[in-house]
Write an enzyme that holds these catalytic residues in place. Structure first.
Site, PDB file in Angstrom:
ATOM      1  N   LYS A  10       0.788  -1.178   0.123  1.00  0.00           N
ATOM      2  CA  LYS A  10       0.275  -0.043   0.034  1.00  0.00           C
ATOM      3  C   LYS A  10       0.864   0.911   0.005  1.00  0.00           C
ATOM      4  CE  LYS A  10      -4.093  -2.112   2.301  1.00  0.00           C
ATOM      5  NZ  LYS A  10      -4.870  -2.112   3.437  1.00  0.00           N
ATOM      6  N   ASN A 113      -1.941   0.672   6.704  1.00  0.00           N
ATOM      7  CA  ASN A 113      -1.555  -0.725   7.271  1.00  0.00           C
ATOM      8  C   ASN A 113      -0.649  -1.651   6.262  1.00  0.00           C
ATOM      9  OD1 ASN A 113      -3.521  -1.703   5.752  1.00  0.00           O
ATOM     10  ND2 ASN A 113      -4.574  -2.734   7.709  1.00  0.00           N
ATOM     11  N   GLU A 127      -9.817 -10.850  -7.407  1.00  0.00           N
ATOM     12  CA  GLU A 127      -8.935  -9.805  -7.102  1.00  0.00           C
ATOM     13  C   GLU A 127      -7.615  -9.946  -8.178  1.00  0.00           C
ATOM     14  OE1 GLU A 127      -9.751  -9.123  -2.330  1.00  0.00           O
ATOM     15  OE2 GLU A 127      -7.742  -9.853  -2.910  1.00  0.00           O
TER      16      GLU A 127
HETATM   17  P1  GDP Z   1      -7.913  -6.452   6.098  1.00  0.00           P
HETATM   18  O1  GDP Z   1      -8.430  -7.761   5.365  1.00  0.00           O
HETATM   19  O2  GDP Z   1      -7.057  -6.981   7.227  1.00  0.00           O
HETATM   20  O3  GDP Z   1      -7.275  -5.378   5.285  1.00  0.00           O
HETATM   21  O4  GDP Z   1      -9.234  -5.751   6.804  1.00  0.00           O
HETATM   22  P2  GDP Z   1     -10.602  -5.485   6.318  1.00  0.00           P
HETATM   23  O5  GDP Z   1     -10.745  -6.153   5.329  1.00  0.00           O
HETATM   24  O6  GDP Z   1     -11.193  -5.314   7.615  1.00  0.00           O
HETATM   25  O7  GDP Z   1     -10.305  -3.965   6.066  1.00  0.00           O
HETATM   26  C1  GDP Z   1      -9.773  -3.287   4.847  1.00  0.00           C
HETATM   27  C2  GDP Z   1      -8.817  -2.396   4.838  1.00  0.00           C
HETATM   28  O8  GDP Z   1      -9.643  -1.251   5.178  1.00  0.00           O
HETATM   29  C3  GDP Z   1      -7.846  -2.319   6.104  1.00  0.00           C
HETATM   30  O9  GDP Z   1      -6.817  -3.031   5.459  1.00  0.00           O
HETATM   31  C4  GDP Z   1      -7.611  -0.895   6.248  1.00  0.00           C
HETATM   32  O10 GDP Z   1      -6.579  -0.389   5.207  1.00  0.00           O
HETATM   33  C5  GDP Z   1      -8.683  -0.250   6.202  1.00  0.00           C
HETATM   34  N1  GDP Z   1      -9.391  -0.041   7.261  1.00  0.00           N
HETATM   35  C6  GDP Z   1     -10.142  -1.151   8.240  1.00  0.00           C
HETATM   36  N2  GDP Z   1     -10.787  -0.659   9.113  1.00  0.00           N
HETATM   37  C7  GDP Z   1     -10.385   0.812   9.395  1.00  0.00           C
HETATM   38  C8  GDP Z   1     -10.608   2.072   9.946  1.00  0.00           C
HETATM   39  O11 GDP Z   1     -11.157   1.735  11.148  1.00  0.00           O
HETATM   40  N3  GDP Z   1     -10.354   3.442   9.570  1.00  0.00           N
HETATM   41  C9  GDP Z   1      -9.702   3.351   8.424  1.00  0.00           C
HETATM   42  N4  GDP Z   1      -9.292   4.518   8.114  1.00  0.00           N
HETATM   43  N5  GDP Z   1      -9.269   2.385   7.506  1.00  0.00           N
HETATM   44  C10 GDP Z   1      -9.794   1.222   8.046  1.00  0.00           C
END
Ligand code: GDP
Length: 139
Positions: A10, A113, A127
């Site tokens: 990212k 992240n 994807e």
């Molecule tokens: P992942 O599968 O571990 O990437 O997590 P998720 O599918 O839950 O979320 C997708 C992406 O959305 C995450 O990797 C973060 O970049 C973003 N994201 C998740 N939660 C938050 C949040 O609370 N705030 C913000 N700004 N971004 C978030």
């Protein structure tokens, strides 16, 4: 079973010149980078990619972040690649990520992240197809 998963390095990581360090963690974990390109995501690409999160309050922030600097999209291959890469990435929030994971080592916050990894084989296929043609993947 040999599988493929989709990965994104990212903007927070590309901006800090961490592509090589992230790739070293991936390769040290036994995953092979069988396709890779550095791209600038368009708004349409980012919105499509994160469509599943469209209703979440952070959606706009997430799309803006993914467009804010180049990303490196990748196809990773190896035994149980989907689950393996989720383990190598660590928890979404770096504060909760296990030692040695990419997010523990490099991520700045729950939003910024450092990496994405597919959460299922089905999503991995979708994807990968969004960003790569079959002839760009060289196992
Ligand atoms: P992942 O599968 O571990 O990437 O997590 P998720 O599918 O839950 O979320 C997708 C992406 O959305 C995450 O990797 C973060 O970049 C973003 N994201 C998740 N939660 C938050 C949040 O609370 N705030 C913000 N700004 N971004 C978030």
């Amino acid at each position: 079973m040999t599988e493929r998963t989709f990965s994104i390095i990212k903007p927070d990581a590309t901006k800090r010149n961490l592509t090589g360090k992230v790739n070293a963690v991936i390769e040290d974990a036994g995953l092979r980078i069988v396709a890779q390109k550095r791209i600038r995501m368009s708004r349409a690409q980012a919105e499509k990619f994160y469509d599943v999160h469209a209703a979440r309050p952070f959606f706009g922030e997430l799309v803006d972040f993914m467009m804010s600097a180049p990303v490196v999209v990748q196809v990773l291959e190896g035994p149980n690649a989907v689950a393996k890469y989720r383990e190598v990435m660590g928890a979404t929030n770096p504060a909760d990520a296990a030692p040695g994971t990419i997010r523990k080592l490099f991520a700045e916050s729950v939003g910024e992240n450092s990496v994405h990894g597919s959460d299922s084989q089905e999503n991995a296929k979708l994807e990968i197809a969004q960003f790569f043609t079959d002839d760009e993947i060289v196992g």
